[in-house]
Design a protein around this motif. Sequence first.
Motif, mmCIF file in Angstrom:
data_model
loop_
_atom_site.group_PDB
_atom_site.id
_atom_site.type_symbol
_atom_site.label_atom_id
_atom_site.label_comp_id
_atom_site.label_asym_id
_atom_site.label_seq_id
_atom_site.Cartn_x
_atom_site.Cartn_y
_atom_site.Cartn_z
ATOM 1 N N SER A 149 0.822 -1.209 0.000
ATOM 2 C CA SER A 149 0.000 0.000 0.000
ATOM 3 C C SER A 149 0.853 1.255 0.000
ATOM 4 O O SER A 149 1.974 1.268 0.520
ATOM 5 N N LYS A 150 0.281 2.327 -0.544
ATOM 6 C CA LYS A 150 0.973 3.608 -0.573
ATOM 7 C C LYS A 150 0.611 4.481 0.619
ATOM 8 O O LYS A 150 1.405 5.308 1.057
ATOM 9 N N THR A 151 -0.639 4.317 1.122
ATOM 10 C CA THR A 151 -1.096 5.150 2.233
ATOM 11 C C THR A 151 -1.623 4.286 3.373
ATOM 12 O O THR A 151 -1.927 3.102 3.184
ATOM 13 N N LEU A 152 -1.766 4.916 4.529
ATOM 14 C CA LEU A 152 -2.249 4.196 5.702
ATOM 15 C C LEU A 152 -3.670 3.680 5.487
ATOM 16 O O LEU A 152 -3.990 2.542 5.829
ATOM 17 N N LYS A 153 -4.553 4.504 4.921
ATOM 18 C CA LYS A 153 -5.940 4.052 4.756
ATOM 19 C C LYS A 153 -6.049 2.914 3.745
ATOM 20 O O LYS A 153 -6.909 2.038 3.888
ATOM 21 N N GLU A 154 -5.179 2.896 2.763
ATOM 22 C CA GLU A 154 -5.180 1.792 1.797
ATOM 23 C C GLU A 154 -4.810 0.484 2.492
ATOM 24 O O GLU A 154 -5.431 -0.553 2.263
ATOM 25 N N ALA A 155 -3.827 0.543 3.376
ATOM 26 C CA ALA A 155 -3.394 -0.651 4.096
ATOM 27 C C ALA A 155 -4.473 -1.154 5.041
ATOM 28 O O ALA A 155 -4.728 -2.365 5.127
ATOM 29 N N VAL A 156 -5.119 -0.237 5.765
ATOM 30 C CA VAL A 156 -6.169 -0.645 6.705
ATOM 31 C C VAL A 156 -7.327 -1.299 5.944
ATOM 32 O O VAL A 156 -7.855 -2.331 6.364
ATOM 33 N N ARG A 157 -7.716 -0.708 4.829
ATOM 34 C CA ARG A 157 -8.783 -1.319 4.027
ATOM 35 C C ARG A 157 -8.413 -2.750 3.638
ATOM 36 O O ARG A 157 -9.240 -3.669 3.714
ATOM 37 N N LYS A 158 -7.169 -2.951 3.243
ATOM 38 C CA LYS A 158 -6.752 -4.278 2.777
ATOM 39 C C LYS A 158 -6.791 -5.312 3.889
ATOM 40 O O LYS A 158 -7.299 -6.421 3.705
ATOM 41 N N TYR A 159 -6.262 -4.970 5.085
ATOM 42 C CA TYR A 159 -6.233 -6.017 6.104
ATOM 43 C C TYR A 159 -7.612 -6.244 6.727
ATOM 44 O O TYR A 159 -7.939 -7.380 7.099
ATOM 45 N N VAL A 160 -8.437 -5.205 6.828
ATOM 46 C CA VAL A 160 -9.799 -5.418 7.320
ATOM 47 C C VAL A 160 -10.582 -6.252 6.308
ATOM 48 O O VAL A 160 -11.342 -7.157 6.675
ATOM 49 N N HIS A 161 -10.377 -5.974 5.031
ATOM 50 C CA HIS A 161 -10.997 -6.774 3.968
ATOM 51 C C HIS A 161 -10.559 -8.233 4.066
ATOM 52 O O HIS A 161 -11.386 -9.156 3.999
ATOM 53 N N ASP A 162 -9.267 -8.474 4.244
ATOM 54 C CA ASP A 162 -8.764 -9.853 4.310
ATOM 55 C C ASP A 162 -9.269 -10.592 5.549
ATOM 56 O O ASP A 162 -9.548 -11.790 5.504
ATOM 57 N N LEU A 163 -9.389 -9.875 6.663
ATOM 58 C CA LEU A 163 -9.824 -10.512 7.904
ATOM 59 C C LEU A 163 -11.334 -10.753 7.946
ATOM 60 O O LEU A 163 -11.796 -11.737 8.531
#
Length: 519
Positions: free
Chosen positions: A194-208
């Motif tokens: 991810s490039k930004t913090l919100k992009e990363a949070v979206r990804k791990y919440v999506h995966d979980l």
Amino acid sequence: MKKHLIDLEKTGQFSSFFLDYIQGKEELRPFYRHLPKLGSFRDAIKDKKFTVEKRKVLCRSLENQYEGISLFEEEKKQLNRLASENTFTVTTGHQLNLFTGPLYFIYKIVSTINLAEKLNKEYPDYHFVPMYWMASEDHDFDEINYFKLDGKKYSWQSDQTGAVGDFKLDATFKEFLKSVSFAPEVFKTAYSSSKTLKEAVRKYVHDLFGEKGLLIIDGHDVVLKAEFKEVMLEDMLNHGPHKAATLKTESLESLGYGGQIFPREINFFYLKEGLRERIEQKKDKYYVLNSDLTFSEEELKQEIENHPERFSPNVVLRPLYQEMILPNLAYLGGPAEVVYWLQLRGVFELFDEAFPILLPRNFALILGEDVQRKIQQLEWTAEDLFGDLDRWRRDFVCKHAQEDLEMTVEREAIESLFDARGESAALLEKSLKDSFEAAKVRAFKILDHMGHKIRKAEERKQKVMLDRSVAVEEYIKPGGSPQERVVNMMQFYLADEELIEKLFANFDPLDFRMAVLEC
């Protein structure tokens, strides 16, 4: 997992304000619309007005936000269902804490997903979608730039400013990531890609949670903010929300309840890259604090019209924003969140917006095997975990002491001796009785001093058990705060990847008790 349920008032962790609300205290009824019960949702559905056009805007925004993410089948179905007028949402929200932050981040989402599932069974003519609201516009980086694991704090230091969701995962973050090499792959993949913090949070919440049908929404979106222009104008030009929220807050305070939030005349920040600062009005000018930006009234109106995404609601208006852009029926939050919403009903009435059902998230204390052994050795019950440790220590030492720590016999003997001699001496001279009384007090002080020495000796003798109690206390209240508000989920997830599934099995979103979970 074995589960024990404890009444919240017995834990000593919750304010009387919060407890009064969930118990349905009558004097709080003017501050909410529906009781936090399953049966309230039928009325909440009738209250909610959400137009076809708003649904189209929401669906278009979510499709854009999920661009580039490989969706689970259940997520695809949920996005399609949102286009239907018989679909509603139940929502929780949280800051973008690193690696999820404290445990209750996970508890919020699990509670929300379980509530949607329960509602889908109870009301089969409708559909309910669980939503997680990413607080990407927050700017208090110090609140979210760390997590705590096994007593150690892991933090990312950055000099970036503005909305934290836009923070770049730059070289400083990559260096920080090296220090948490133990993290599960779901987090490392999300952050490293991810490039930004919100992009990363979206990804791990999506995966979980994506497979469970959770959808993630970021309110920092131009098409969604455009739906909020009316509120922006009313707040900044007429200060209506300030007046409405202040009236409700004063009403609560008149009942003896303290307010959690403090409305301002203007409840918006101005938001641009690297900047999120309050807007204040001075005479006929509007100033963005800590910047050179100023607007006349006409310029402000034009800025709202052309760039609504640059206006970020504070805590007074963020709940209203959420409810205006979602077909939402319930908000699940922590004790402080639930309570501050009660200050806002007047704001909702000002804009003729339905006030949602307020539900507390689930509360839990997780006990690992090591601490379970210590608890068994102490012969504590689940309720004992929330007792007064100092009182327990005193009682334990007294119970197991070889000596009478209170020195009851000695006290009685001294009292009898000085009282008797004082009475007889008073026959010689009246003032001698006072002298004997003063001597008795000094003797008691000497006895207290010796008793303290004996107590300390007994405590040294009982050191193993007393240390064990301190270790348990630190485990369940690290640093004096409840476990769920401090400890990161990895403390348990690293040992058991089924942790989240077990939480789903043990959480009931409508059971307002503390769950003590033995894992």
